[in-house]
Design a protein around this motif. Structure first.
Motif, PDB file in Angstrom:
ATOM      1  N   ALA A  54       4.828  15.431 -15.773  1.00  0.00           N
ATOM      2  CA  ALA A  54       5.103  14.639 -14.568  1.00  0.00           C
ATOM      3  C   ALA A  54       3.847  13.913 -14.097  1.00  0.00           C
ATOM      4  O   ALA A  54       3.897  12.737 -13.702  1.00  0.00           O
ATOM      5  CB  ALA A  54       5.637  15.552 -13.459  1.00  0.00           C
ATOM      6  N   ALA A  55       2.695  14.605 -14.162  1.00  0.00           N
ATOM      7  CA  ALA A  55       1.434  14.000 -13.735  1.00  0.00           C
ATOM      8  C   ALA A  55       1.059  12.823 -14.632  1.00  0.00           C
ATOM      9  O   ALA A  55       0.584  11.782 -14.141  1.00  0.00           O
ATOM     10  CB  ALA A  55       0.317  15.040 -13.740  1.00  0.00           C
ATOM     11  N   VAL A  56       1.275  12.964 -15.928  1.00  0.00           N
ATOM     12  CA  VAL A  56       0.963  11.881 -16.869  1.00  0.00           C
ATOM     13  C   VAL A  56       1.844  10.661 -16.584  1.00  0.00           C
ATOM     14  O   VAL A  56       1.365   9.513 -16.571  1.00  0.00           O
ATOM     15  CB  VAL A  56       1.145  12.360 -18.324  1.00  0.00           C
ATOM     16  N   ILE A  57       3.122  10.907 -16.351  1.00  0.00           N
ATOM     17  CA  ILE A  57       4.050   9.805 -16.056  1.00  0.00           C
ATOM     18  C   ILE A  57       3.652   9.106 -14.758  1.00  0.00           C
ATOM     19  O   ILE A  57       3.621   7.871 -14.676  1.00  0.00           O
ATOM     20  CB  ILE A  57       5.496  10.331 -15.962  1.00  0.00           C
ATOM     21  N   LEU A  58       3.321   9.888 -13.741  1.00  0.00           N
ATOM     22  CA  LEU A  58       2.927   9.309 -12.453  1.00  0.00           C
ATOM     23  C   LEU A  58       1.609   8.550 -12.549  1.00  0.00           C
ATOM     24  O   LEU A  58       1.441   7.503 -11.907  1.00  0.00           O
ATOM     25  CB  LEU A  58       2.824  10.416 -11.399  1.00  0.00           C
ATOM     26  N   LEU A  59       0.683   9.049 -13.364  1.00  0.00           N
ATOM     27  CA  LEU A  59      -0.579   8.331 -13.571  1.00  0.00           C
ATOM     28  C   LEU A  59      -0.332   6.991 -14.240  1.00  0.00           C
ATOM     29  O   LEU A  59      -0.908   5.963 -13.842  1.00  0.00           O
ATOM     30  CB  LEU A  59      -1.530   9.176 -14.418  1.00  0.00           C
ATOM     31  N   ALA A  60       0.546   6.987 -15.255  1.00  0.00           N
ATOM     32  CA  ALA A  60       0.889   5.730 -15.931  1.00  0.00           C
ATOM     33  C   ALA A  60       1.545   4.756 -14.952  1.00  0.00           C
ATOM     34  O   ALA A  60       1.247   3.553 -14.960  1.00  0.00           O
ATOM     35  CB  ALA A  60       1.819   6.009 -17.112  1.00  0.00           C
ATOM     36  N   LEU A  61       2.424   5.296 -14.098  1.00  0.00           N
ATOM     37  CA  LEU A  61       3.097   4.455 -13.101  1.00  0.00           C
ATOM     38  C   LEU A  61       2.096   3.884 -12.106  1.00  0.00           C
ATOM     39  O   LEU A  61       2.171   2.706 -11.735  1.00  0.00           O
ATOM     40  CB  LEU A  61       4.163   5.281 -12.379  1.00  0.00           C
ATOM     41  N   LEU A  62       1.140   4.702 -11.693  1.00  0.00           N
ATOM     42  CA  LEU A  62       0.121   4.253 -10.747  1.00  0.00           C
ATOM     43  C   LEU A  62      -0.743   3.144 -11.360  1.00  0.00           C
ATOM     44  O   LEU A  62      -1.052   2.142 -10.702  1.00  0.00           O
ATOM     45  CB  LEU A  62      -0.749   5.432 -10.326  1.00  0.00           C
ATOM     46  N   ASN A 116       0.798  -1.229   0.000  1.00  0.00           N
ATOM     47  CA  ASN A 116       0.000   0.000   0.000  1.00  0.00           C
ATOM     48  C   ASN A 116       0.832   1.281   0.000  1.00  0.00           C
ATOM     49  O   ASN A 116       0.468   2.241  -0.686  1.00  0.00           O
ATOM     50  CB  ASN A 116      -0.952   0.000   1.208  1.00  0.00           C
ATOM     51  N   PRO A 117       1.931   1.363   0.765  1.00  0.00           N
ATOM     52  CA  PRO A 117       2.717   2.597   0.748  1.00  0.00           C
ATOM     53  C   PRO A 117       3.175   3.031  -0.631  1.00  0.00           C
ATOM     54  O   PRO A 117       3.326   4.224  -0.889  1.00  0.00           O
ATOM     55  CB  PRO A 117       3.906   2.258   1.657  1.00  0.00           C
ATOM     56  N   VAL A 118       3.416   2.062  -1.523  1.00  0.00           N
ATOM     57  CA  VAL A 118       3.814   2.407  -2.894  1.00  0.00           C
ATOM     58  C   VAL A 118       2.724   3.241  -3.554  1.00  0.00           C
ATOM     59  O   VAL A 118       2.983   4.274  -4.192  1.00  0.00           O
ATOM     60  CB  VAL A 118       4.089   1.134  -3.727  1.00  0.00           C
ATOM     61  N   PHE A 119       1.466   2.811  -3.382  1.00  0.00           N
ATOM     62  CA  PHE A 119       0.342   3.550  -3.961  1.00  0.00           C
ATOM     63  C   PHE A 119       0.185   4.922  -3.312  1.00  0.00           C
ATOM     64  O   PHE A 119      -0.089   5.912  -3.989  1.00  0.00           O
ATOM     65  CB  PHE A 119      -0.954   2.750  -3.801  1.00  0.00           C
ATOM     66  N   TYR A 120       0.362   4.977  -2.007  1.00  0.00           N
ATOM     67  CA  TYR A 120       0.204   6.243  -1.302  1.00  0.00           C
ATOM     68  C   TYR A 120       1.226   7.273  -1.775  1.00  0.00           C
ATOM     69  O   TYR A 120       0.895   8.446  -2.010  1.00  0.00           O
ATOM     70  CB  TYR A 120       0.354   6.034   0.211  1.00  0.00           C
ATOM     71  N   VAL A 121       2.472   6.843  -1.929  1.00  0.00           N
ATOM     72  CA  VAL A 121       3.531   7.761  -2.352  1.00  0.00           C
ATOM     73  C   VAL A 121       3.295   8.243  -3.776  1.00  0.00           C
ATOM     74  O   VAL A 121       3.350   9.450  -4.059  1.00  0.00           O
ATOM     75  CB  VAL A 121       4.911   7.086  -2.228  1.00  0.00           C
ATOM     76  N   ILE A 122       3.020   7.298  -4.686  1.00  0.00           N
ATOM     77  CA  ILE A 122       2.801   7.685  -6.083  1.00  0.00           C
ATOM     78  C   ILE A 122       1.553   8.551  -6.210  1.00  0.00           C
ATOM     79  O   ILE A 122       1.534   9.558  -6.933  1.00  0.00           O
ATOM     80  CB  ILE A 122       2.686   6.435  -6.987  1.00  0.00           C
ATOM     81  N   GLY A 123       0.494   8.167  -5.487  1.00  0.00           N
ATOM     82  CA  GLY A 123      -0.743   8.950  -5.525  1.00  0.00           C
ATOM     83  C   GLY A 123      -0.543  10.361  -5.005  1.00  0.00           C
ATOM     84  O   GLY A 123      -1.070  11.333  -5.563  1.00  0.00           O
ATOM     85  N   ALA A 124       0.243  10.504  -3.923  1.00  0.00           N
ATOM     86  CA  ALA A 124       0.512  11.828  -3.354  1.00  0.00           C
ATOM     87  C   ALA A 124       1.313  12.683  -4.332  1.00  0.00           C
ATOM     88  O   ALA A 124       1.030  13.883  -4.511  1.00  0.00           O
ATOM     89  CB  ALA A 124       1.266  11.681  -2.036  1.00  0.00           C
ATOM     90  N   LEU A 125       2.293  12.076  -4.968  1.00  0.00           N
ATOM     91  CA  LEU A 125       3.098  12.815  -5.952  1.00  0.00           C
ATOM     92  C   LEU A 125       2.254  13.216  -7.157  1.00  0.00           C
ATOM     93  O   LEU A 125       2.423  14.314  -7.713  1.00  0.00           O
ATOM     94  CB  LEU A 125       4.290  11.968  -6.398  1.00  0.00           C
ATOM     95  N   LEU A 126       1.331  12.330  -7.563  1.00  0.00           N
ATOM     96  CA  LEU A 126       0.431  12.645  -8.673  1.00  0.00           C
ATOM     97  C   LEU A 126      -0.458  13.835  -8.322  1.00  0.00           C
ATOM     98  O   LEU A 126      -0.612  14.781  -9.113  1.00  0.00           O
ATOM     99  CB  LEU A 126      -0.418  11.423  -9.015  1.00  0.00           C
ATOM    100  N   ALA A 127      -1.045  13.799  -7.133  1.00  0.00           N
ATOM    101  CA  ALA A 127      -1.909  14.899  -6.697  1.00  0.00           C
ATOM    102  C   ALA A 127      -1.129  16.207  -6.616  1.00  0.00           C
ATOM    103  O   ALA A 127      -1.621  17.272  -7.034  1.00  0.00           O
ATOM    104  CB  ALA A 127      -2.521  14.565  -5.346  1.00  0.00           C
ATOM    105  N   LEU A 128       0.098  16.141  -6.097  1.00  0.00           N
ATOM    106  CA  LEU A 128       0.937  17.339  -5.998  1.00  0.00           C
ATOM    107  C   LEU A 128       1.260  17.898  -7.380  1.00  0.00           C
ATOM    108  O   LEU A 128       1.212  19.134  -7.583  1.00  0.00           O
ATOM    109  CB  LEU A 128       2.226  16.997  -5.251  1.00  0.00           C
TER     110      LEU A 128
END
Length: 271
Positions: free
Chosen positions: A62-70, A26-38
């Motif tokens: 950056a948001a597009v890359i983080l969304l793809a990663l998520l 779960n922490p992986v999702f939380y970190v990526i999700g937080a970075l995406l929101a930021l």
């Protein structure tokens, strides 16, 4: 071994409401999700408040890359999950299928997580006593109570014991178990010599006992595993071999690499 595979295929874990979690924490999702929101917030501020178009574009990319990663992580999580892609279940089946164990005596799992592999072993070999140990760090949300609850739900509580333990120094005397298994554990033990971890696991194996130790054996972490396997043979271990579990469990190295386990190999043999 073929009979063992048939027996395992009849076992279906997680059908009584058990919780086995996933290898994607779960922490992986939380970190990526937080970075995406930021990134989204900063992109909006860049365009609407600061009127800096170039900076806004950077944050959008950056948001597009983080969304793809998520989304990629969500796909991996789904593939691993019981009731999803079933890769955890399949990998456990492969590990135990290569353990040349007669089911008599005791079996140790190093790094039992939520207890799934230990429970599968107990159901595969009804006469065996199974012990699962784990450090149970916070990342995955696993714990002793979860393991015990899952074992009880699967009807294996009487033959499964779960304890807190450290793979660096197992709290068991030499030659305590008739079989030892481990699955994707040692690469998570930060700063440890991976071959030393394997030897520590083999220390608690009885003479004549069998082992199946599966992990992401990246050369920069594990060194030359072919040479290590030969060292074990020279020490008197029998039937020592390395199995390409990226191919056997995942179907191909490419698919295993997509799930971040492209260097999966398993060390098997007899002491």
């Amino acid at each position: 071994m073929k009979q063992n595979q048939v027996q395992q295929k009849e076992i279906r874990l997680g059908t009584h409401g058990e919780h086995y979690g996933s290898w994607m924490s779960n922490p992986v999702f939380y970190v990526i999700g937080a970075l995406l929101a930021l990134s989204v917030v900063l992109a909006v501020l860049s365009f609407a408040v600061f009127h800096i178009t170039a900076l806004g574009v950077v944050f959008v990319i950056a948001a597009v890359i983080l969304l793809a990663l998520l989304l990629w992580c969500a796909w991996i999580r789904r593939q691993y999950a019981f009731g999803g892609g079933g890769m955890m279940d399949r990998t456990h089946l492969v590990v135990l299928s290569h353990l040349n164990f007669d089911g008599q005596g005791s079996l140790l799992e190093v790094g039992c997580g939520s207890g799934a592999l230990s429970i599968r072993a107990a159901l595969t070999w009804p006469d065996a006593e199974v012990t699962g140990i784990d450090y149970w760090g916070a990342a995955y949300g696993y714990g002793q109570a979860m393991c015990e609850k899952n074992a009880a739900s699967e009807g294996a509580a009487a033959r499964c014991v779960f304890k807190h333990g450290d793979a660096n120094k197992l709290d068991f005397p030499d030659e305590s178990f008739d079989a030892v298994v481990s699955n994707y554990v040692y690469h998570n033990v930060m700063g440890a010599d991976k071959q030393a971890l394997l030897l520590e696991t083999l220390r608690v194996l009885k003479k004549g006992g069998v082992f199946a130790l599966n992990d992401e054996m990246k050369p920069h972490m594990y060194g030359n595993m072919e040479a290590f396997a030969q060292e074990l043979r020279d020490m008197g271990y029998a039937d020592v071999r390395l199995i390409d579990t990226a191919q056997e469990a995942f179907g191909s190295r490419r698919r295993a690499a997509m799930m971040m386990l492209g260097d999966s190999r398993m060390l098997v043999g007899r002491k």
